[in-house]
Write a protein that holds these residues in place. Structure first.
Motif, PDB file in Angstrom:
ATOM      1  N   GLU A 195       0.845  -1.192   0.000  1.00 43.37           N
ATOM      2  CA  GLU A 195       0.000   0.000   0.000  1.00 43.37           C
ATOM      3  C   GLU A 195       0.880   1.241   0.000  1.00 43.37           C
ATOM      4  OE1 GLU A 195      -2.664  -0.136   3.295  1.00 43.37           O
ATOM      5  OE2 GLU A 195      -3.940  -1.684   2.397  1.00 43.37           O
ATOM      6  N   THR A 196       0.568   2.172  -0.892  1.00 42.13           N
ATOM      7  CA  THR A 196       1.344   3.401  -0.971  1.00 42.13           C
ATOM      8  C   THR A 196       0.423   4.562  -1.357  1.00 42.13           C
ATOM      9  OG1 THR A 196       3.265   4.452  -2.018  1.00 42.13           O
ATOM     10  CG2 THR A 196       1.938   3.022  -3.408  1.00 42.13           C
ATOM     11  N   ASP A 197       0.904   5.787  -1.150  1.00 40.85           N
ATOM     12  CA  ASP A 197       0.134   6.935  -1.635  1.00 40.85           C
ATOM     13  C   ASP A 197       0.487   7.185  -3.100  1.00 40.85           C
ATOM     14  OD1 ASP A 197       2.621   8.207  -1.663  1.00 40.85           O
ATOM     15  OD2 ASP A 197       2.284   9.198   0.270  1.00 40.85           O
ATOM     16  N   TYR A 198      -0.164   8.139  -3.699  1.00 39.72           N
ATOM     17  CA  TYR A 198       0.037   8.366  -5.134  1.00 39.72           C
ATOM     18  C   TYR A 198       1.426   8.923  -5.453  1.00 39.72           C
ATOM     19  CZ  TYR A 198      -4.679   7.030  -6.414  1.00 39.72           C
ATOM     20  OH  TYR A 198      -5.815   6.297  -6.640  1.00 39.72           O
ATOM     21  N   ASN A 199       2.090   9.497  -4.447  1.00 44.56           N
ATOM     22  CA  ASN A 199       3.455   9.982  -4.678  1.00 44.56           C
ATOM     23  C   ASN A 199       4.435   8.826  -4.868  1.00 44.56           C
ATOM     24  OD1 ASN A 199       2.754  12.694  -4.415  1.00 44.56           O
ATOM     25  ND2 ASN A 199       2.911  12.603  -2.176  1.00 44.56           N
ATOM     26  N   GLY A 200       4.108   7.666  -4.268  1.00 39.32           N
ATOM     27  CA  GLY A 200       5.044   6.542  -4.325  1.00 39.32           C
ATOM     28  C   GLY A 200       4.822   5.595  -5.488  1.00 39.32           C
ATOM     29  N   ILE A 201       3.693   5.716  -6.160  1.00 39.86           N
ATOM     30  CA  ILE A 201       3.348   4.713  -7.179  1.00 39.86           C
ATOM     31  C   ILE A 201       4.344   4.674  -8.329  1.00 39.86           C
ATOM     32  CG2 ILE A 201       1.721   6.306  -8.297  1.00 39.86           C
ATOM     33  CD1 ILE A 201       1.474   2.480  -8.168  1.00 39.86           C
TER      34      ILE A 201
END
Length: 215
Positions: A139-145
């Motif tokens: 699980e990650t935020d959109y900055n990490g994708i």
């Protein structure tokens, strides 16, 4: 290193001096299945001169058997088994059916013919590599994708599932030896923001980049 198995069996045929050699390959997981298939082939090709066989069972080849079925000793079953061992493939049985064409092949000719028939049968089969490893749900935020997609792309790790909501959830399958190192790189790539769940000791393979998980 993965374990090569037959996912889908096939049939190959060669002709040597008018003798027909038909190799039929089937995936099996027990000796009972192997013996039942051999009996089925003998019934199907009841009028053949010989129905020779070889099988290898277990991830380490714990059970191996072969038969010359009336051919001169060591000219059929053993060469067939040697091809399977040379290819490193497990959990399969192969029956080579021979229809005699009227010309004797000699010892060397028989060894070559039965070996070649098995090789042809394997070519017509779907062989996959089964790997032991882990399933990671990250699980990650959109900055990490973007960073994770780049990381997996660099390592040749396909993303087998992805969900986009308020967070991004990615699922990947990794080989056992690379899991710990990959988790460290995920942490570094996302500055420690990514979370994950892991399921270890899964057996999986890919067919045309589609994942196949074994229970």
């Amino acid at each position: 290193m993965g374990i090569k198995i037959v996912f889908d069996g096939g049939e190959g045929e060669i002709i040597e001096k008018k003798s027909r050699f038909i190799a039929t390959v089937k995936p099996v997981t027990t000796e009972e299945e192997a013996l039942a298939f051999i009996a089925e082939m003998k019934k199907k090709y009841w009028n053949a001169t010989h129905n020779c066989f070889a099988y290898v069972l277990g991830d380490r080849g714990e059970l191996m058997r072969c038969s010359d079925d009336g051919e001169p000793q060591g000219t059929a079953g053993r060469p067939m088994l040697e091809v399977l061992l040379g290819e490193g493939v497990h959990d399969l049985v192969v029956v080579v059916t021979r229809y005699f064409g009227g010309t004797l092949l000699g010892t060397g000719g028989l060894v070559r013919a039965y070996s070649k028939a098995v090789q042809e049968g394997l070519k017509q089969s779907t062989i996959i590599e089964k790997t032991i490893g882990s399933r990671l749900v990250i699980e990650t935020d959109y900055n990490g994708i973007g960073k994770l997609q780049y990381l997996f792309g660099q390592k040749g790790i396909p993303i087998v599932d992805s969900e986009y909501s308020d967070i991004v959830r990615l699922t990947v399958l990794t080989e056992k030896e690379q899991t710990e190192g990959l988790l460290k790189e995920i942490t570094e790539a996302t500055a420690g923001k990514a979370k994950w769940e892991r399921t270890d000791d899964l057996q999986f393979a890919f067919i045309d980049r589609e994942p196949l998980i074994f229970d």
